[in-house]
Scaffold this motif. Structure first.
Motif, PDB file in Angstrom:
ATOM      1  N   GLY A   1       8.141  -0.341   6.201  1.00 54.28           N
ATOM      2  CA  GLY A   1       8.118  -0.854   4.831  1.00 54.28           C
ATOM      3  C   GLY A   1       9.133  -0.233   3.893  1.00 54.28           C
ATOM      4  N   LYS A   2      10.245   0.283   4.417  1.00 51.12           N
ATOM      5  CA  LYS A   2      11.257   0.923   3.568  1.00 51.12           C
ATOM      6  C   LYS A   2      11.951  -0.098   2.669  1.00 51.12           C
ATOM      7  N   THR A   3      12.362  -1.203   3.259  1.00 51.07           N
ATOM      8  CA  THR A   3      13.038  -2.249   2.474  1.00 51.07           C
ATOM      9  C   THR A   3      12.067  -2.892   1.490  1.00 51.07           C
ATOM     10  N   MET A   4      10.854  -3.130   1.950  1.00 54.01           N
ATOM     11  CA  MET A   4       9.848  -3.756   1.092  1.00 54.01           C
ATOM     12  C   MET A   4       9.502  -2.876  -0.105  1.00 54.01           C
ATOM     13  N   LEU A   5       9.631  -1.559   0.068  1.00 53.86           N
ATOM     14  CA  LEU A   5       9.356  -0.640  -1.042  1.00 53.86           C
ATOM     15  C   LEU A   5      10.262  -0.962  -2.228  1.00 53.86           C
ATOM     16  N   ALA A   6      11.561  -1.114  -1.966  1.00 56.32           N
ATOM     17  CA  ALA A   6      12.505  -1.425  -3.040  1.00 56.32           C
ATOM     18  C   ALA A   6      12.154  -2.745  -3.703  1.00 56.32           C
ATOM     19  N   GLU A   7      11.771  -3.727  -2.900  1.00 57.48           N
ATOM     20  CA  GLU A   7      11.419  -5.041  -3.449  1.00 57.48           C
ATOM     21  C   GLU A   7      10.191  -4.951  -4.344  1.00 57.48           C
ATOM     22  N   GLU A   8       9.193  -4.192  -3.906  1.00 58.41           N
ATOM     23  CA  GLU A   8       7.940  -4.095  -4.666  1.00 58.41           C
ATOM     24  C   GLU A   8       8.100  -3.247  -5.928  1.00 58.41           C
ATOM     25  N   VAL A   9       8.884  -2.167  -5.849  1.00 62.79           N
ATOM     26  CA  VAL A   9       9.123  -1.353  -7.041  1.00 62.79           C
ATOM     27  C   VAL A   9       9.876  -2.170  -8.087  1.00 62.79           C
ATOM     28  N   ALA A  10      10.897  -2.914  -7.641  1.00 58.91           N
ATOM     29  CA  ALA A  10      11.666  -3.753  -8.565  1.00 58.91           C
ATOM     30  C   ALA A  10      10.756  -4.779  -9.239  1.00 58.91           C
ATOM     31  N   ALA A  11       9.871  -5.394  -8.448  1.00 59.12           N
ATOM     32  CA  ALA A  11       8.960  -6.392  -9.008  1.00 59.12           C
ATOM     33  C   ALA A  11       7.979  -5.756  -9.988  1.00 59.12           C
ATOM     34  N   ALA A  12       7.454  -4.576  -9.625  1.00 59.64           N
ATOM     35  CA  ALA A  12       6.465  -3.905 -10.477  1.00 59.64           C
ATOM     36  C   ALA A  12       7.073  -3.462 -11.802  1.00 59.64           C
ATOM     37  N   LEU A  13       8.333  -3.021 -11.762  1.00 62.03           N
ATOM     38  CA  LEU A  13       8.996  -2.536 -12.972  1.00 62.03           C
ATOM     39  C   LEU A  13       9.780  -3.639 -13.679  1.00 62.03           C
ATOM     40  N   LYS A  14       9.668  -4.864 -13.121  1.00 61.70           N
ATOM     41  CA  LYS A  14      10.339  -6.038 -13.704  1.00 61.70           C
ATOM     42  C   LYS A  14      11.851  -5.828 -13.814  1.00 61.70           C
ATOM     43  N   LEU A  15      12.435  -5.349 -12.702  1.00 58.06           N
ATOM     44  CA  LEU A  15      13.875  -5.151 -12.629  1.00 58.06           C
ATOM     45  C   LEU A  15      14.475  -6.147 -11.647  1.00 58.06           C
ATOM     46  N   PRO A  16      15.611  -6.771 -11.965  1.00 60.47           N
ATOM     47  CA  PRO A  16      16.313  -7.582 -10.964  1.00 60.47           C
ATOM     48  C   PRO A  16      16.718  -6.684  -9.791  1.00 60.47           C
ATOM     49  N   LEU A  17      16.672  -7.228  -8.577  1.00 60.26           N
ATOM     50  CA  LEU A  17      17.008  -6.440  -7.388  1.00 60.26           C
ATOM     51  C   LEU A  17      18.288  -6.958  -6.751  1.00 60.26           C
ATOM     52  N   LEU A  18      19.276  -6.073  -6.611  1.00 60.09           N
ATOM     53  CA  LEU A  18      20.500  -6.372  -5.871  1.00 60.09           C
ATOM     54  C   LEU A  18      20.396  -5.686  -4.520  1.00 60.09           C
ATOM     55  N   GLN A  19      20.739  -6.403  -3.449  1.00 58.83           N
ATOM     56  CA  GLN A  19      20.579  -5.852  -2.104  1.00 58.83           C
ATOM     57  C   GLN A  19      21.915  -5.827  -1.370  1.00 58.83           C
ATOM     58  N   TRP A  20      22.182  -4.697  -0.738  1.00 60.09           N
ATOM     59  CA  TRP A  20      23.398  -4.527   0.071  1.00 60.09           C
ATOM     60  C   TRP A  20      22.939  -4.080   1.455  1.00 60.09           C
TER      61      TRP A  20
ATOM     62  N   VAL B   1       0.862  -1.186   0.000  1.00 60.65           N
ATOM     63  CA  VAL B   1       0.000   0.000   0.000  1.00 60.65           C
ATOM     64  C   VAL B   1       0.899   1.237   0.000  1.00 60.65           C
ATOM     65  N   ALA B   2       1.017   1.866  -1.154  1.00 57.86           N
ATOM     66  CA  ALA B   2       1.849   3.063  -1.295  1.00 57.86           C
ATOM     67  C   ALA B   2       0.958   4.295  -1.371  1.00 57.86           C
ATOM     68  N   THR B   3       1.288   5.313  -0.575  1.00 59.28           N
ATOM     69  CA  THR B   3       0.532   6.561  -0.637  1.00 59.28           C
ATOM     70  C   THR B   3       0.861   7.284  -1.940  1.00 59.28           C
ATOM     71  N   GLN B   4       0.031   8.263  -2.281  1.00 63.36           N
ATOM     72  CA  GLN B   4       0.263   9.041  -3.508  1.00 63.36           C
ATOM     73  C   GLN B   4       1.610   9.752  -3.450  1.00 63.36           C
ATOM     74  N   ASP B   5       1.949  10.298  -2.277  1.00 65.86           N
ATOM     75  CA  ASP B   5       3.229  10.998  -2.112  1.00 65.86           C
ATOM     76  C   ASP B   5       4.410  10.066  -2.346  1.00 65.86           C
ATOM     77  N   LEU B   6       4.290   8.832  -1.850  1.00 66.99           N
ATOM     78  CA  LEU B   6       5.382   7.877  -2.004  1.00 66.99           C
ATOM     79  C   LEU B   6       5.564   7.485  -3.466  1.00 66.99           C
ATOM     80  N   MET B   7       4.466   7.252  -4.164  1.00 70.16           N
ATOM     81  CA  MET B   7       4.565   6.914  -5.592  1.00 70.16           C
ATOM     82  C   MET B   7       5.166   8.072  -6.388  1.00 70.16           C
ATOM     83  N   LEU B   8       4.781   9.304  -6.035  1.00 71.31           N
ATOM     84  CA  LEU B   8       5.352  10.470  -6.693  1.00 71.31           C
ATOM     85  C   LEU B   8       6.854  10.562  -6.457  1.00 71.31           C
ATOM     86  N   SER B   9       7.284  10.238  -5.246  1.00 72.47           N
ATOM     87  CA  SER B   9       8.708  10.294  -4.912  1.00 72.47           C
ATOM     88  C   SER B   9       9.507   9.259  -5.700  1.00 72.47           C
ATOM     89  N   VAL B  10       8.970   8.041  -5.790  1.00 68.91           N
ATOM     90  CA  VAL B  10       9.644   6.996  -6.568  1.00 68.91           C
ATOM     91  C   VAL B  10       9.800   7.439  -8.018  1.00 68.91           C
TER      92      VAL B  10
END
Length: 280
Positions: free
Chosen positions: A38-57, A10-19
């Motif tokens: 949900g900061k870490t999960m945000l990266a995971e969900e954006v990567a999945a939505a945009l169909k990008l591989p995710l590298l995590q450090w 569940v991403a707010t409008q402000d968060l989607m605008l920021s991404v």
């Protein structure tokens, strides 16, 4: 590329605008907020939505910036040379590529998560300024310049444990994830527990915000702790009545250890309940 939220997050409008602003500006998105928002999960969900591989450090207190670029395993090379190994002739065999090297040389655009950057030494962000800004770095051992084939979509999270340098902040797009209000929280719960009965949801939400709003808490319960607590309530088949008091006063909820994580907060909460009972 444009992020429009996902069914799992569940991403707010402000968060989607920021991404999307970070994507447009081609700058890292620095995300701050309480732990468990949900900061870490945000990266995971954006990567999945945009169909990008995710590298995590995932950053620790001992992490050095160089590890994100590469490390030279001189000890293994020395050992192999003593054993007469043929591969010692090629120094590339002893270069351990970090996540930035992997992201820069990937055949397709990737998302890169640098998680909890504030855990590292104060110089850590400064040590990555040039690499994040110019999307390149030099490997002295192999004498080659590693340049990004595709600019990765970079997410950087911080729990605000320490201040980040101004020069680093200038290179990022910033978003603070505010703690969800009751309406947004209900949407988040619905994603994870779609069949939850409204009576139990209402009672659990009231209890959760009563606990969270208690003044003097050392650590307020987060979104992830609410979800854990609900999971336990369902597993133990605890009814909504067990969470409610007839006079609307705060009561010690069952399985409170899922919400309060230290003895000072539990003691403070129990004292409040005791005082309310004595004031009847």
């Amino acid at each position: 590329m444009k992020f429009q939220g996902t069914s799992n997050y569940v991403a707010t409008q402000d968060l989607m605008l920021s991404v999307n602003a970070a994507i447009t500006l081609k700058r890292p998105l620095l995300v701050k907020g309480e732990p468990g928002t949900g900061k870490t999960m945000l990266a995971e969900e954006v990567a999945a939505a945009l169909k990008l591989p995710l590298l995590q450090w995932h950053i620790k207190s001992t992490t050095k910036a160089q590890q994100g670029l590469y490390e030279y395993d001189a000890v293994s090379r020395l050992r192999d040379s003593q054993l007469g190994e043929e591969k010692v002739k090629d120094i590339h065999n002893y270069i351990v590529k970090g996540v930035l090297w992997q992201a820069f040389t990937a055949d397709q655009p990737v998302a890169l998560l640098i998680d909890e950057i504030d855990k590292a030494d104060i110089e850590f962000p400064n040590d990555l300024l040039r690499e994040i800004d110019r999307m390149e770095f030099y490997c002295y051992e192999t004498r080659e310049l590693i340049k990004a084939r595709h600019r990765p979509l970079v997410f950087i999270t911080s729990n605000n444990e320490k201040e980040l340098p101004d020069a680093f902040l200038r290179r990022c797009f910033f978003h603070y994830i505010r703690f969800p209000d009751a309406e947004t929280m209900a949407k988040i719960v619905a994603v994870h527990f779609p069949g939850l009965k409204q009576e139990l949801l209402g009672a659990a939400m009231k209890t959760f915000f009563d606990v969270r709003n208690l003044p003097g808490l050392k650590k307020k319960p987060s979104t992830s702790e609410l979800l854990d607590w609900l999971k336990l309530l369902l597993a133990e088949d605890i009814p909504a009545e067990a969470l409610q008091s007839r006079d609307e006063k705060v009561t010690v909820p069952p399985l409170v250890g899922a919400l309060l994580k230290n003895e000072q907060d539990v003691s403070l909460f129990e004292k409040l309940v005791f005082m309310q009972r004595n004031n009847r």
